[in-house]
Structures are given as C-alpha cells and as structure tokens.
Enzyme design. Structure first.
Site, PDB file in Angstrom:
ATOM      1  N   ALA A  14       0.807  -1.225   0.000  1.00 24.25           N
ATOM      2  CA  ALA A  14       0.000   0.000   0.000  1.00 24.25           C
ATOM      3  C   ALA A  14       0.836   1.270   0.000  1.00 24.25           C
ATOM      4  O   ALA A  14       0.330   2.347  -0.313  1.00 24.25           O
ATOM      5  CB  ALA A  14      -0.940   0.000   1.207  1.00 24.25           C
ATOM      6  N   ARG A  19      10.569   7.168  -1.914  1.00 23.28           N
ATOM      7  CA  ARG A  19      11.984   7.258  -2.289  1.00 23.28           C
ATOM      8  C   ARG A  19      12.252   6.844  -3.728  1.00 23.28           C
ATOM      9  O   ARG A  19      13.349   7.048  -4.256  1.00 23.28           O
ATOM     10  CB  ARG A  19      12.826   6.412  -1.316  1.00 23.28           C
ATOM     11  CG  ARG A  19      12.902   7.023   0.079  1.00 23.28           C
ATOM     12  CD  ARG A  19      13.398   6.043   1.126  1.00 23.28           C
ATOM     13  NE  ARG A  19      12.355   5.098   1.562  1.00 23.28           N
ATOM     14  CZ  ARG A  19      12.544   4.138   2.456  1.00 23.28           C
ATOM     15  NH1 ARG A  19      13.746   3.971   3.003  1.00 23.28           N
ATOM     16  NH2 ARG A  19      11.556   3.334   2.809  1.00 23.28           N
ATOM     17  N   GLN A  76      -6.075  -0.304   2.092  1.00 22.32           N
ATOM     18  CA  GLN A  76      -5.631   0.311   3.354  1.00 22.32           C
ATOM     19  C   GLN A  76      -5.624   1.831   3.145  1.00 22.32           C
ATOM     20  O   GLN A  76      -4.842   2.354   2.366  1.00 22.32           O
ATOM     21  CB  GLN A  76      -4.214  -0.157   3.717  1.00 22.32           C
ATOM     22  CG  GLN A  76      -3.744   0.428   5.050  1.00 22.32           C
ATOM     23  CD  GLN A  76      -2.226   0.388   5.208  1.00 22.32           C
ATOM     24  OE1 GLN A  76      -1.490   0.182   4.254  1.00 22.32           O
ATOM     25  NE2 GLN A  76      -1.756   0.582   6.426  1.00 22.32           N
ATOM     26  N   GLU A 158      13.218  -0.942  14.897  1.00 23.27           N
ATOM     27  CA  GLU A 158      13.403  -0.230  13.634  1.00 23.27           C
ATOM     28  C   GLU A 158      14.571   0.736  13.755  1.00 23.27           C
ATOM     29  O   GLU A 158      14.830   1.289  14.829  1.00 23.27           O
ATOM     30  CB  GLU A 158      12.123   0.524  13.268  1.00 23.27           C
ATOM     31  CG  GLU A 158      10.994  -0.384  12.834  1.00 23.27           C
ATOM     32  CD  GLU A 158      11.379  -1.310  11.691  1.00 23.27           C
ATOM     33  OE1 GLU A 158      11.698  -0.808  10.607  1.00 23.27           O
ATOM     34  OE2 GLU A 158      11.365  -2.545  11.880  1.00 23.27           O
ATOM     35  N   LYS A 354       6.009  -7.747 -42.096  1.00 23.60           N
ATOM     36  CA  LYS A 354       4.934  -7.421 -41.148  1.00 23.60           C
ATOM     37  C   LYS A 354       3.658  -8.103 -41.609  1.00 23.60           C
ATOM     38  O   LYS A 354       3.355  -8.091 -42.813  1.00 23.60           O
ATOM     39  CB  LYS A 354       4.733  -5.905 -41.133  1.00 23.60           C
ATOM     40  CG  LYS A 354       3.751  -5.424 -40.102  1.00 23.60           C
ATOM     41  CD  LYS A 354       2.902  -4.276 -40.602  1.00 23.60           C
ATOM     42  CE  LYS A 354       1.860  -4.744 -41.580  1.00 23.60           C
ATOM     43  NZ  LYS A 354       0.959  -3.695 -42.060  1.00 23.60           N
ATOM     44  N   ALA A 426      13.435  -7.155 -63.414  1.00 26.66           N
ATOM     45  CA  ALA A 426      13.988  -6.175 -62.480  1.00 26.66           C
ATOM     46  C   ALA A 426      13.299  -4.834 -62.661  1.00 26.66           C
ATOM     47  O   ALA A 426      13.032  -4.412 -63.783  1.00 26.66           O
ATOM     48  CB  ALA A 426      15.488  -6.037 -62.702  1.00 26.66           C
TER      49      ALA A 426
HETATM   50  C1  UD1 Z   1      10.231  -2.940   6.807  1.00 23.46           C
HETATM   51  C2  UD1 Z   1      10.278  -3.479   8.250  1.00 23.46           C
HETATM   52  C3  UD1 Z   1      11.734  -3.708   8.632  1.00 23.46           C
HETATM   53  C4  UD1 Z   1      12.370  -4.666   7.658  1.00 23.46           C
HETATM   54  C5  UD1 Z   1      12.209  -4.173   6.226  1.00 23.46           C
HETATM   55  C6  UD1 Z   1      12.628  -5.276   5.262  1.00 23.46           C
HETATM   56  C7  UD1 Z   1       8.344  -2.619   9.501  1.00 23.46           C
HETATM   57  C8  UD1 Z   1       7.906  -1.593  10.484  1.00 23.46           C
HETATM   58  N1  UD1 Z   1       9.639  -2.556   9.160  1.00 23.46           N
HETATM   59  O1  UD1 Z   1      10.851  -1.675   6.786  1.00 23.46           O
HETATM   60  O2  UD1 Z   1      11.825  -4.234   9.954  1.00 23.46           O
HETATM   61  O3  UD1 Z   1      13.730  -4.815   7.978  1.00 23.46           O
HETATM   62  O4  UD1 Z   1      10.845  -3.860   5.937  1.00 23.46           O
HETATM   63  O5  UD1 Z   1      12.454  -4.873   3.950  1.00 23.46           O
HETATM   64  O6  UD1 Z   1       7.557  -3.450   9.098  1.00 23.46           O
HETATM   65  N2  UD1 Z   1       3.260  -0.800   3.521  1.00 23.46           N
HETATM   66  C9  UD1 Z   1       1.886  -0.840   3.534  1.00 23.46           C
HETATM   67  N3  UD1 Z   1       1.200   0.035   4.326  1.00 23.46           N
HETATM   68  C10 UD1 Z   1       1.815   0.924   5.134  1.00 23.46           C
HETATM   69  C11 UD1 Z   1       3.230   0.959   5.129  1.00 23.46           C
HETATM   70  C12 UD1 Z   1       3.929   0.080   4.312  1.00 23.46           C
HETATM   71  O7  UD1 Z   1       1.282  -1.645   2.808  1.00 23.46           O
HETATM   72  O8  UD1 Z   1       1.109   1.679   5.814  1.00 23.46           O
HETATM   73  C13 UD1 Z   1       4.006  -1.715   2.641  1.00 23.46           C
HETATM   74  C14 UD1 Z   1       4.863  -0.982   1.626  1.00 23.46           C
HETATM   75  O9  UD1 Z   1       4.142  -0.787   0.424  1.00 23.46           O
HETATM   76  C15 UD1 Z   1       6.039  -1.925   1.440  1.00 23.46           C
HETATM   77  C16 UD1 Z   1       6.096  -2.707   2.727  1.00 23.46           C
HETATM   78  O10 UD1 Z   1       4.876  -2.498   3.401  1.00 23.46           O
HETATM   79  O11 UD1 Z   1       5.855  -2.809   0.353  1.00 23.46           O
HETATM   80  C17 UD1 Z   1       7.258  -2.291   3.609  1.00 23.46           C
HETATM   81  O12 UD1 Z   1       7.174  -0.913   3.896  1.00 23.46           O
HETATM   82  P1  UD1 Z   1       8.471  -0.008   3.934  1.00 23.46           P
HETATM   83  O13 UD1 Z   1       8.060   1.362   4.283  1.00 23.46           O
HETATM   84  O14 UD1 Z   1       9.282  -0.196   2.705  1.00 23.46           O
HETATM   85  O15 UD1 Z   1       9.218  -0.652   5.195  1.00 23.46           O
HETATM   86  P2  UD1 Z   1      10.764  -0.629   5.534  1.00 23.46           P
HETATM   87  O16 UD1 Z   1      11.123   0.710   6.065  1.00 23.46           O
HETATM   88  O17 UD1 Z   1      11.521  -1.133   4.379  1.00 23.46           O
HETATM   89 CA    CA Z   2      11.057  -1.523   2.222  1.00 24.18          CA
END
Ligand code: UD1
Ligand code: CA
Length: 458
Positions: A14, A19, A76, A158, A354, A426
C-alpha cells in the site's frame, strides 16, 4: 506438512514508495520485465494454498487492475504502517485460513524455497509465528533483531528508534513472517502506535508474543542477495542485476549456452530449449518461447516471439513473430507483428516483414519490405522488392504463389495476386494480377540519345 492446512499469503503493497520518486506505485516497477509484485506472487505460488491477498493503498486502482484474477486486494486507507496494513485483511481472512504468510511486496528476490522453509519452521513451532532474518554487514535501514541471552528472539527494533548499540546488531529483519492466523488477529489489535513515525509497526508483534511468553522462531538466512529490498531506484538496479543473473543461471543449468551472461538480458518467463546459444548483447523479452539448437545474437532484440528449432537470428529485431524450424535471418532483419516465417525461410540483411506469411523455403536476401502478404513455398524475393500495401487509407493484401521469381526492385502494388511459377523483371511495377507461369516486365530503360564521344586529341 498436514495436507488440509490452509495457508494464505498476504503481500503489503500500500505504500507509495516515496523514495522511488515516481508517479507509478513502487510495486509495479518492473524487474526483468515483470512488476516487482509479480515476482513475489510467483515465489509464493507453491507455498500458499489459498488465493493471495494484496494490501493496496497508493495507486490502488492501478495495482488492483494489474492483479486481475491473480490475487484478492484489500484497501488500506490511510496508510498507517505495516501492522495497520496487515490488520486490513482480518475481515477477509478470519476463520478462513490456518496460517498467514505476511511479506512486503518490495522484497522481490525472496525465493520460493525460503518461504517454504519459513512455513516448515512455523509448522514445528509451538509458538504463534516464525520470521526470516539475515545476517549482514550493511544494515540498509532494516529492523534489527534483538535476542535474549539464551538466544531467543526478543524484539525487532526499527532503525529510526534504535540506540547506537542496537544499530551495531548484524542480524536484520528480512521481512517475511509466517503466523498462526488465530493468534495474529488478536495480536495486531494490541500493536501500539510507534513513537518513531507514528505508525503501527508489524514488527511489534514480536514483543507481544514475548510478553505472553510464547516462542518466536527465526529462520536465519544466509543469502544476502535474496533480501535486497527496493526503496530507491538504485536498489531496483541492484535487484535487476541479481534477478538477471538468477534467470541466466537457470537457463544455463537447463542446457542453454551463453557466451557472455553479463550482457545477456532475458526477462522472467521466457522459455528456451536446450543446446540453444545466446550470444552477447541480446535482449529477450515478454512472452517469448525459443526451441532447441538455435543461435540467437549477437546484438538481437527478441520480443513476444516463437522460435522453433535450429534457427539463426543474427543482429536482428523481432516482435510478435513466429519462426518455424531452420529459419535463418539477419544481419539486420526486422520482423514486426504477425510475421510468420515457415521452415527453411532465409531472410538476409535489411528486410522487414509485417503481417505476412512466408511459406517453406522462401528466400528474401536483401533490402525488402513485405507487408500484408502471403508468399508461397520456394519463392525468391529479389533485392529491393517492396509490397506497396498502403493506399493512403487501408492496407491491401498481396498473394504470391509458389516457385515465383520476383526480380530485383519489383514494386508490388497491392491488392495483387501473382500465380505460381510467375516471374517479374527487375524494376517492374506490377499493378495487375499476374497469371501463373507468366513473365512480366515493366519500364525498361529507354535509349534517349547517343553521346558524342570526345576524341582524346582535343
Ligand atoms: C520494513 C520493516 C523492517 C524490515 C524491512 C525489510 C516494519 C515496520 N519494518 O521496513 O523491519 O527490515 O521492511 O524490507 O515493518 N506498507 C503498507 N502500508 C503501510 C506501510 C507500508 O502496505 O502503511 C508496505 C509498503 O508498500 C512496502 C512494505 O509495506 O511494500 C514495507 O514498507 P516499507 O516502508 O518499505 O518498510 P521498511 O522501512 O523497508
Ligand atoms: Ca522496504
């Protein structure tokens, strides 16, 4: 594992992926030709028994449309963290599954075998869940695994709230969990807002289990590459290189030769038969199926193409085309949509085909354009032949029989039919149908005047 055990995969997708600096949802960014999300779903296919659930939010419509029938989606809104994301699946899954695998859709390199190990570990675990960890020198912003002196997992911290000491920890949360479903729903409700980003962190379920004195199992993984998570386009390029190497290795192990795998770009899902050789700087995309004993490249781009056995494709571009056995094209041939080259067709340099079928043994050596045409077996297409298929409004067909000899630089003005065994001189401009075994010639050069020869004495 018990046969009746129901296992459902939940993919968290979600987040916007700020980044990435993109308008496209992060999980739809392609990796070796397929969205990240596709790779994760693919790895979970043989592990889960139920249809997967994807939590969508940013770009929800786009992601849901991409998923089609392959998964269920849950919205979500707003996005309050990974714990909150997992919570959205409760109404859909409560009472419908025994185990829930939760993983992040931005971790596309995790392998099917790894998820299997995780599920097997949880199956033997009397506690509520198991998680995947990785030991690595570069923490890449991952959560740190805190262990008790006796070695059991105590918490995930975290990075943004970790103490300097905790930041030194080398064991990281890879981002895959296998839960006992009944326990999960209750635990998710107990997650408190994290003081860091004000989000509900899924990782806090560890502390909840520990508080209840329930054992959490960790599968410690050793393949750092598999845990590349994609937060930026630099990570995406690293994952691309890793995935490409994985794809190339699997083809080589299946009997395909590559003279230089580092310059061979084969998308996920492409099929290649044994004893085919892929030469350097070759790109094979999309829904392409290649048979055995072919030589493809160097310098070729093959997209959505079916190639039989024993073909040669040298420095050429093909798209939505079919090559039957023993076809030989290039250098510099171009097959566009609907080009069908039957057995033993030879197509040399600077040709374009084609929406046309070239029957068995057609030879088209040099500089030709064939569009909307059907060319009979063993016909020869002379250098510079053009089907003038477009009259400014529509495409018109050209039908050429078998054993026809089309002279160099013939203009075939469609719609046109040329009978078996006919010949064109030709430079002929053919505007009317030619019966079989007939020779047509057109516009021979005429003598205009004789030059006066200058004598050498003058
Ligand atoms: C997360 C983990 C971290 C782990 C890392 C591995 C948590 C709090 N942290 O951090 O411990 O080492 O992944 O890759 O879980 N997403 C949602 N809804 C939200 C927020 C995020 O669906 O509200 C989804 C994002 O789309 C993504 C995934 O969850 O695909 C991970 O979110 P991201 O923000 O990338 O977490 P990290 O900071 O990488
Ligand atoms: Ca991530």
């Amino acid at each position: 594992m018990e046969k009746h055990m129901k296992i459902t995969a939940v993919l968290l997708a979600a987040g916007q992926g700020t980044r990435m600096k993109s308008d496209m949802p992060k999980v739809l960014h392609p990796l070796c030709g397929k969205p990240m999300l596709w790779h994760v779903l693919e790895s979970l296919k043989e592990v889960a028994t139920e249809k997967p659930v994807v939590v969508v939010g940013y770009g929800a419509d786009e992601v849901t449309e991409y998923l089609g029938d392959s998964a269920r989606s849950v919205l979500q809104e707003p996005q309050l963290g990974t714990g909150h994301a997992a919570m959205q699946t409760e109404s859909l899954l409560k009472g419908k599954t025994d185990m829930v695998i939760v993983t992040y859709a931005d971790m596309p390199l995790l392998r099917n075998e790894t998820f299997k190990r995780l599920v097997e570990t949880q199956h033997l675990n009397p506690g509520p869940f198991s998680l995947l960890t990785i030991i690595a020198d570069d923490p890449r912003g991952f959560g740190r695994i805190i262990r008790k002196p006796n070695g059991t997992v105590e918490a995930i911290v975290e990075e943004n709230i970790a103490t300097p000491e905790q930041k030194q920890i080398k064991e990281l949360n890879a981002g895959a969990y296998c839960f006992n479903a009944d326990w999960l729903w209750g635990a998710l409700k107990r997650i408190e807002k994290n003081p860091g980003k004000g989000e509900y962190y899924l990782t806090d379920v560890v502390e909840i289990a520990v508080k209840d004195e329930l054992p959490v199992q960790a599968v410690v993984h050793d393949d750092f590459i598999e845990t590349i998570g994609i937060n930026t386009r630099i990570h995406l390029s690293e994952a691309e290189a890793a995935m490409r190497q994985r794809i190339n290795h699997s083809h080589m192990l299946n009997g395909v030769s590559m003279t230089d795998p580092t310059s061979t770009y084969i998308e996920a899902g492409v099929k290649i038969g044994k004893d085919t050789t892929i030469m350097p700087n070759t790109y094979i995309h999309g829904n392409t199926v290649i048979g055995e004993r072919n030589v493809i490249g160097p310098n070729s781009v093959i997209r959505d193409t079916t190639v039989g056995n024993g073909c040669k494709i040298l420095a050429s571009v093909t798209e939505s085309a079919i090559l039957e056995d023993d076809v030989d094209i290039g250098p510099f041939a171009r097959l566009r949509k609907g080009a069908h080259l039957m057995r033993h067709v030879h197509m040399g340099n600077f040709g374009e085909v084609k929406d046309s079928t070239l029957h068995e043994g057609v030879k088209m050596g040099h500089f030709s354009y064939i569009g909307n045409a059907n060319i009979g077996a063993n016909t020869n297409i002379g250098a510079g032949t053009i089907t003038a298929n477009y009259d400014g409004e529509k495409k018109n067909p050209t039908t050429i029989g078998e054993n026809v000899f089309i002279g160099s630089d013939t203009m075939l003005v469609a719609p046109l039919e040329i009978g078996d065994g006919a010949k064109t001189g030709a430079g002929a401009v053919v505007t009317k149908n030619v019966p079989e075994d007939t020779l047509v010639v057109g516009m021979p050069a005429r003598a205009i005047r004789k030059f006066e020869k200058k004598s050498k004495q003058q």
